[in-house]
Design a protein around this motif. Structure first.
Motif, PDB file in Angstrom:
ATOM      1  N   SER A 119       0.826  -1.207   0.000  1.00 40.61           N
ATOM      2  CA  SER A 119       0.000   0.000   0.000  1.00 40.61           C
ATOM      3  C   SER A 119       0.861   1.259   0.000  1.00 40.61           C
ATOM      4  N   ASP A 120       1.916   1.255   0.815  1.00 42.99           N
ATOM      5  CA  ASP A 120       2.809   2.420   0.876  1.00 42.99           C
ATOM      6  C   ASP A 120       3.535   2.622  -0.449  1.00 42.99           C
ATOM      7  N   LYS A 121       3.974   1.521  -1.055  1.00 46.75           N
ATOM      8  CA  LYS A 121       4.685   1.610  -2.332  1.00 46.75           C
ATOM      9  C   LYS A 121       3.785   2.204  -3.410  1.00 46.75           C
ATOM     10  N   LEU A 122       2.549   1.753  -3.471  1.00 41.75           N
ATOM     11  CA  LEU A 122       1.621   2.253  -4.485  1.00 41.75           C
ATOM     12  C   LEU A 122       1.240   3.702  -4.218  1.00 41.75           C
ATOM     13  N   ALA A 123       1.121   4.064  -2.951  1.00 39.17           N
ATOM     14  CA  ALA A 123       0.805   5.455  -2.612  1.00 39.17           C
ATOM     15  C   ALA A 123       1.934   6.388  -3.050  1.00 39.17           C
ATOM     16  N   GLN A 124       3.179   5.917  -2.901  1.00 38.71           N
ATOM     17  CA  GLN A 124       4.330   6.722  -3.326  1.00 38.71           C
ATOM     18  C   GLN A 124       4.425   6.818  -4.840  1.00 38.71           C
ATOM     19  N   ALA A 125       4.010   5.748  -5.529  1.00 39.81           N
ATOM     20  CA  ALA A 125       4.120   5.723  -6.991  1.00 39.81           C
ATOM     21  C   ALA A 125       3.021   6.528  -7.672  1.00 39.81           C
ATOM     22  N   LEU A 126       1.910   6.751  -6.974  1.00 38.53           N
ATOM     23  CA  LEU A 126       0.756   7.409  -7.589  1.00 38.53           C
ATOM     24  C   LEU A 126       1.064   8.803  -8.139  1.00 38.53           C
ATOM     25  N   GLU A 147       3.856  10.184  -9.190  1.00 46.68           N
ATOM     26  CA  GLU A 147       4.731  10.120 -10.367  1.00 46.68           C
ATOM     27  C   GLU A 147       3.963   9.614 -11.582  1.00 46.68           C
ATOM     28  N   PHE A 148       3.159   8.586 -11.371  1.00 48.77           N
ATOM     29  CA  PHE A 148       2.386   8.030 -12.478  1.00 48.77           C
ATOM     30  C   PHE A 148       1.377   9.048 -12.996  1.00 48.77           C
ATOM     31  N   ALA A 149       0.728   9.765 -12.069  1.00 49.64           N
ATOM     32  CA  ALA A 149      -0.258  10.772 -12.465  1.00 49.64           C
ATOM     33  C   ALA A 149       0.398  11.882 -13.280  1.00 49.64           C
ATOM     34  N   ILE A 150       1.603  12.298 -12.876  1.00 51.85           N
ATOM     35  CA  ILE A 150       2.312  13.356 -13.608  1.00 51.85           C
ATOM     36  C   ILE A 150       2.644  12.898 -15.025  1.00 51.85           C
ATOM     37  N   VAL A 151       3.090  11.639 -15.149  1.00 51.30           N
ATOM     38  CA  VAL A 151       3.401  11.093 -16.481  1.00 51.30           C
ATOM     39  C   VAL A 151       2.153  11.077 -17.349  1.00 51.30           C
ATOM     40  N   VAL A 152       1.038  10.634 -16.774  1.00 51.24           N
ATOM     41  CA  VAL A 152      -0.213  10.539 -17.521  1.00 51.24           C
ATOM     42  C   VAL A 152      -0.712  11.922 -17.940  1.00 51.24           C
ATOM     43  N   LEU A 153      -0.661  12.871 -17.016  1.00 49.55           N
ATOM     44  CA  LEU A 153      -1.120  14.224 -17.333  1.00 49.55           C
ATOM     45  C   LEU A 153      -0.232  14.872 -18.391  1.00 49.55           C
ATOM     46  N   GLY A 154       1.077  14.634 -18.296  1.00 47.66           N
ATOM     47  CA  GLY A 154       1.982  15.163 -19.316  1.00 47.66           C
ATOM     48  C   GLY A 154       1.695  14.564 -20.677  1.00 47.66           C
ATOM     49  N   LEU A 155       1.418  13.265 -20.687  1.00 43.99           N
ATOM     50  CA  LEU A 155       1.075  12.591 -21.940  1.00 43.99           C
ATOM     51  C   LEU A 155      -0.218  13.157 -22.514  1.00 43.99           C
ATOM     52  N   ALA A 156      -1.194  13.390 -21.646  1.00 43.65           N
ATOM     53  CA  ALA A 156      -2.475  13.947 -22.095  1.00 43.65           C
ATOM     54  C   ALA A 156      -2.271  15.301 -22.762  1.00 43.65           C
ATOM     55  N   PHE A 157      -1.462  16.139 -22.150  1.00 47.54           N
ATOM     56  CA  PHE A 157      -1.228  17.478 -22.691  1.00 47.54           C
ATOM     57  C   PHE A 157      -0.574  17.405 -24.071  1.00 47.54           C
ATOM     58  N   VAL A 158       0.438  16.556 -24.200  1.00 48.53           N
ATOM     59  CA  VAL A 158       1.150  16.436 -25.476  1.00 48.53           C
ATOM     60  C   VAL A 158       0.221  15.906 -26.566  1.00 48.53           C
ATOM     61  N   LEU A 159      -0.522  14.855 -26.272  1.00 50.53           N
ATOM     62  CA  LEU A 159      -1.405  14.252 -27.259  1.00 50.53           C
ATOM     63  C   LEU A 159      -2.506  15.209 -27.693  1.00 50.53           C
ATOM     64  N   MET A 160      -3.106  15.903 -26.724  1.00 52.58           N
ATOM     65  CA  MET A 160      -4.173  16.843 -27.058  1.00 52.58           C
ATOM     66  C   MET A 160      -3.640  18.004 -27.907  1.00 52.58           C
TER      67      MET A 160
END
Length: 720
Positions: free
Chosen positions: A513-520, A522-535
């Motif tokens: 649970s702690d590992k996934l909470a820490q990874a969230l 970073e993963f969200a930033i990658v996804v949001l950055g990808l969304a911005f570039v694609l759009m």
């Protein structure tokens, strides 16, 4: 891209039967291979490199243990004024133990509660453990059934007998009920959308073709990769939803093209060039988001994402080949009547009531949506993550009943034992004394109900201590106790040269649970950055991608807030069928980011592309918004309702894993499709006007072109 898919549409139009025959043959071959090789779902929710995993390795090496052996716990509760000391009770318990051990060669031993002392102080509750020769995942169903059939020995004597342990007696399964319900609901939505039974059935049929091909591939992969059964559940959920939606977009555009005066072949080719391009782009976005789960560094989560991505890939291929093939064979029957050109021109000037309302009051609507999103998202601040245990099983399951009996007889913490590995190898000849001194320091920590003396290995250099907390496995106090023991290790290393490590199921779950909470983040930033570039690439705009990202953030926040309110805090628990309020399933936030991102971009593309398509032709920003809502809003609304029905049907499943995924995702799709995309997005677009489509010339030149509006088709093909 539009030109390529336009030509693909014409190619399929000439060979529809061959295309469909290919898919039928592919499914038959994969099904035959799957039947021959079998289905082998294995794999636990573990993460290599965590503190508990390292402690487990030290424990296995020090005490000569191999892979954990599977176990089933027989849990007894004596009723009717009797106790474990009654002769009839003792005879029944011993008879059950003997039958279980003698009736199955896979069983190593069954403990005797009278000899091991696993009877509580009131002599009313006790347990016996069945130990198998193989790991928990490898215990056969025949062995489980032998145990279940033997329970009548004690139950017939008035002894309440339930089960627990590491062997899964009721795993995560998808029996087809959830899919069947969602398909029926989707069919009715499509009938209302198209006004035609045949047209409504087409997306269902093609979605099932894509889903079958994808799932057969996943089942085959279970013979070569470690994969939990939860992977196919997620893949089914996502694949069915996007499969219906993608076919819906293509069929809807085809019908509109026919209505605008195009012949069947041209209408199909144009639908592939426009809606088909959007499907390809949107589907690729979903695949990227799902594959992105591999970047989190959690193996079981990465496999889940890859399995779902493969099914989505299959669905995309079917949407771009089998869908136009079926349209070719049924085109005349599903196509609406052609309308006169004069009426077409007049109709295009019209806007629907919702479009006029949203564009008339954009500021008020934007503020209202933001306040609503913030209000729901606020609860997400109280989010706690965990992994499901038997406490979250349905109330009528034997695991849940057994869990409650153990908690009643031995305390809540008995279901969440901690194993402390005391490593005194650095202490040299004083290791035993140093280990005992370190154990004495552990006693002073809070929330410990009981603690065994240190049990040394053969060398005496390493020992284990079993601790039963006062609180339950998913309670914050238990998590704090694990952290306190690990923090104490720095002190014992300085004073006694002894290292303290914590493992066991509870500690493993806490670390995951702690590992996934820490990874969230970073993963969200990658996804949001990808969304911005694609759009930015697709819509040739700076402000449209910013708006899309802000909309996704509101959706994500509201989804997590809703999950906390329902799953964690237990609001509407009875209505939603939630067995017990508990921490949010630890991988749900990351799963939600991946899936909701992909689907949110789907709706963004399908809605805003219609706005841009109109804007490039007319140059009128406000009319492009109302036109986009009118032409794309109905389809997006239908797609959203279908997605909601699919995820909601899985939320009705008794398994807490499926419920924990289906419930938040159903709400997330509702919020994104109807609150964000159909309300917030057009309001922002109307407020920005022509500025929404601003793009620096230098940036426009260097970005690759991805034509999903079909701008090139009329000029190159002379299509109306």
């Amino acid at each position: 891209m539009a030109k390529l898919l336009y030509n693909l549409g014409k190619w399929v139009y000439e060979r529809p039967k061959r295309v469909l025959a290919f898919w039928v043959l592919a499914i038959v071959i994969m099904t035959s291979l799957a039947l021959n090789l079998g289905i082998n779902f294995k794999g636990d929710m573990t993460i290599p490199g965590t503190k508990s995993e390292k402690a487990g390795k030290v424990l296995q090496k020090a005490f000569g243990k191999g892979k954990d052996q599977g176990s089933i716990r027989l849990i007894f509760k004596v009723k009717d004024g009797k106790s474990f000391d009654d002769t009839s009770v003792k005879e029944a318990v011993n008879k059950l133990i003997t039958k279980v051990q003698d009736n199955d060669k896979a069983v190593i031993a069954v403990s005797d509660p009278y000899k091991t002392g696993t009877i509580n102080s009131t002599r009313k509750i006790g347990y016996a453990d069945i130990t198998y020769k193989v790991p928990a995942d490898d215990v056969k169903n025949s062995s489980k059934n032998k145990v279940l059939n033997s329970l009548k020995i004690t139950r017939n004597k008035g002894i309440k007998t339930e089960l627990g342990g590491s062997v899964k007696l009721s795993g995560t399964t998808v029996e087809g009920t959830s899919e069947a319900v969602s398909i029926v609901v989707a069919f009715f939505i499509l009938v209302i959308t198209f006004g035609s039974l045949l047209a409504a059935g087409l997306p269902i049929v093609t979605a099932l073709i894509g889903l079958a091909a994808g799932l057969m591939g996943v089942i085959l992969a279970t013979n070569f990769f470690s994969m939990s059964s939860l992977s196919i559940s997620l893949a089914s959920m996502v694949g069915l939803a996007v499969g219906i939606d993608y076919a819906l977009f293509i069929v809807s555009r085809f019908r509109q093209n026919v209505s605008d005066g195009n012949e069947i072949k041209e209408a199909l080719a144009l639908a592939m060039g426009t809606a088909g391009s959007s499907v390809l782009f949107a589907g690729t976005t979903v695949i990227i988001a799902l594959c992105g789960l591999s970047l989190v560094g959690v193996p079981f989560l990465g496999v889940m994402g890859l399995a779902a991505a493969f099914v989505v890939f299959s669905v995309i291929l079917v949407s771009l080949t089998a869908v136009p093939a079926v349209i070719r064979l049924t085109g005349k029957h599903i196509a609406p009547r052609k309308k006169k050109k004069a009426n077409v021109k007049e109709k295009n000037k019209e806007s629907n009531l919702w479009g006029r309302f949203v564009t008339k009051h954009p500021v008020i609507i934007i503020l209202a949506v933001i306040l609503l999103a913030v209000g729901i998202s606020y609860s997400a601040l109280d989010m706690q993550l965990g992994l499901p245990d038997n406490a979250t099983k349905p109330k009528n399951s034997t695991e849940r009943k057994g869990y409650d009996i153990i908690a009643e007889g031995f305390g809540k913490g008995f279901n969440g034992k901690l194993v402390v590995v005391v490593d005194g190898r650095k202490a040299g000849s004083n290791s035993q004394k140093a280990i005992q001194n370190s154990a004495n320091k552990i006693k002073d920590l809070s929330d410990i109900a009981s603690m065994t003396p240190p049990i040394p290995n053969k060398t005496g250099k390493i020992a284990i201590i079993n601790i039963i907390p006062k609180s339950g496995p998913n309670d914050e106090k238990t998590k704090d106790l694990v952290k306190d023991i690990r923090n104490l290790s720095s002190d014992t290393e300085k004073t006694n040269d002894v290292k303290l490590m914590v493992t066991g199921t509870t500690a493993v779950n806490i670390d995951i649970s702690d590992k996934l909470a820490q990874a969230l983040p970073e993963f969200a930033i990658v996804v949001l950055g990808l969304a911005f570039v694609l759009m930015t690439i697709v819509f040739r705009s700076i402000l449209v991608p910013i708006k899309a990202v802000l909309g996704f953030l509101m959706t994500l926040g509201a989804t997590m807030g809703f999950a906390v309110l329902t799953l964690h805090k237990g609001n509407f628990a009875e209505l939603l069928g939630i067995p017990r309020a508990a921490p949010i399933l630890c991988f749900i936030p990351i799963i939600a980011v991946g899936i909701l991102f992909g689907l949110a971009m789907d709706y963004e593309v399908f809605l805003v592309s219609r706005m841009r398509e109109n804007y490039t032709k007319t140059g009128d920003a406000k009319k492009s918004v109302t036109s986009g809502i009118k032409l794309g809003g109905t389809v997006v609304s239908a797609a959203g309702l279908i997605m909601i029905s699919v995820f909601a049907s899985f939320a009705t499943n008794g398994d807490i894993n499926l419920k924990s995924m289906g419930l938040p995702l159903a709400f997330g799709i509702f919020f994104d499709a109807f609150i964000v995309r159909m309300t917030f997005v057009p309001a922002v677009m109307a407020l920005l006007g022509n500025k929404a489509w601003y793009m620096p010339k230098w940036l426009d030149k260097i970005l690759p072109k991805f034509d999903i509006e079909g701008d090139s088709l009329p000029k190159e093909e002379g299509a109306a």
